[in-house]
Scaffold this active site. Structure first.
Site, PDB file in Angstrom:
ATOM      1  CB  VAL A  63      23.013 -44.506  40.850  1.00 33.48           C
ATOM      2  CG1 VAL A  63      22.943 -43.149  40.452  1.00 33.48           C
ATOM      3  CG2 VAL A  63      22.305 -45.048  42.359  1.00 33.48           C
ATOM      4  CE1 TYR A  64      21.777 -40.429  36.919  1.00 26.60           C
ATOM      5  CE2 TYR A  64      22.496 -40.609  34.755  1.00 26.60           C
ATOM      6  CZ  TYR A  64      22.461 -40.032  36.166  1.00 26.60           C
ATOM      7  OH  TYR A  64      23.128 -38.546  36.023  1.00 26.60           O
ATOM      8  CB  SER A  65      16.474 -46.911  36.466  1.00 21.63           C
ATOM      9  OG  SER A  65      15.931 -45.839  36.067  1.00 21.63           O
ATOM     10  CD  GLN A  66      19.779 -49.214  42.529  1.00 21.80           C
ATOM     11  OE1 GLN A  66      20.323 -50.222  42.976  1.00 21.80           O
ATOM     12  NE2 GLN A  66      20.409 -48.053  42.606  1.00 21.80           N
TER      13      GLN A  66
END
Length: 348
Positions: A63-66
């Protein structure tokens, strides 16, 4: 303390460095609207500098920066993958479709393939549930992760900010169902966020869990800039206002404690970052402390802090300023359980 003094991660027998490189700040480009302040090129330089300095573990999440953080990590590790203990996480929503999230078998089996592709690797060393999923049975989650180990796609699995009851339940369910139990847990831990000392860290020791402690600077409160004389909150105040509103009594006490800790660091002739990281590394349950540099300068400050050794007198003073087991704000625990967050669950 030194980066060369490796620690064993839980009961796995796997040695990792006392610092783990966290990559939440890394993305394909700055100003991308996803909250990644460090672009790809600089992120890769930071990763290589960290590995060159002796860091052997990297933690990221889909989910970090998608997905961009995982992509950057995958690019940086080409030719160095076998030298790194690589951890990533699932749970967060990865598109506008709410089904692309959670801890269900359906989503985990999709999420792991996406992470493997972005990381450009054939296996993930530690695959972690980023948060509890109160809509999915824990047995379904750990059975799925057990299957991924059998398939060779992950080597170990763990959790992040699970409650004490959830940690024990997962161990019990795995044992009684003849499954491989979770190996690790990721928790916030700092001089200002000590609630996990009450139960989570002792439970980790009881079950032989490796612990990755994140937030040694307490989200900026221990960066050295957030003291009474400055009159201003950390830089994240606009993105996470609930954690930095100093108008409430709990946050006022937290601010006073942060100021006292900053003065202690000055008295000891060390930076507050040195004191904060040194403290987090001291707890016997902590396998490694996750650092989140946004620049090479930040990285080098963390690396220096890894060399700090705090004596009993200093640790006793910290205990006097912030008693063991203290959390000033409920949200500092990393997540608020539904029974506390939602009034309808505690009222007739």
């Amino acid at each position: 303390m030194s980066l060369s003094e490796l620690r064993v991660f839980g009961r796995s027998g796997t040695p990792i460095s006392p610092l783990t490189l966290g990559t939440m700040n890394f993305g394909e480009g700055t100003g991308n609207g996803q909250g990644a302040p460090t672009g790809a090129d600089e992120s890769i330089r930071i990763i290589n500098a960290a590995l060159d300095a002796g860091i052997t573990a990297i933690d990221t999440a889909d989910v970090y920066s998608q997905g961009e953080s995982e992509q950057v990590v995958g690019r940086a590790l080409q030719g160095r993958r076998d030298d790194v203990f690589l951890a990533t996480k699932f749970h967060g929503q990865m598109s506008r479709n709410p089904a692309h999230s959670g801890n269900s078998r359906r989503w985990i089996t999709q999420a792991v393939e996406g992470s493997l592709r972005r990381l450009q690797t054939d296996r993930i060393d530690l695959y972690q549930a980023h948060r509890p999923d109160y809509n999915t049975d824990v047995l379904e989650t750990i059975t799925t992760l057990n299957d991924l180990i059998r398939q060779g796609k992950i080597l170990y699995y763990g959790t992040s900010v699970f409650t004490p009851a959830q940690l024990v339940e997962a161990q019990w369910l795995a044992t009684t169902n003849h499954l491989i139990p979770p190996l690790g847990n990721q928790v916030p831990y700092s001089m200002l966020v000590r609630g996990n000392e009450r139960d989570v860290l002792p439970i980790a020791q009881q079950y032989g869990l490796g612990v990755l402690a994140y937030g040694p600077l307490a989200g900026g409160w221990l960066s050295g800039s957030f003291v009474l004389e400055s009159g201003k909150p950390p830089t994240r105040v606009h993105t996470l206002p609930g954690r930095y509103d100093i108008s409430g009594p709990s946050s006022e006490r937290k601010l006073l404690a942060a100021d006292s800790l900053a003065r202690l660091a000055d008295k000891l002739e060390m930076s507050l970052v040195d004191l904060a990281v040194g403290f987090a590394l001291t707890h016997p349950a902590v396998s490694s402390v996750i650092i989140g540099p946004r620049s090479e300068e930040h990285l080098h400050a963390y690396l220096r802090a890894a060399e700090v050794q705090l004596g009993e007198t200093v640790l006793d003073t910290i205990d006097d300023l912030v008693p063991p087991g203290t959390n000033f704000v409920e949200r500092d625990a990393g997540a608020i359980v539904p029974s506390i967050e939602f009034a309808e669950l505690r009222r007739r």
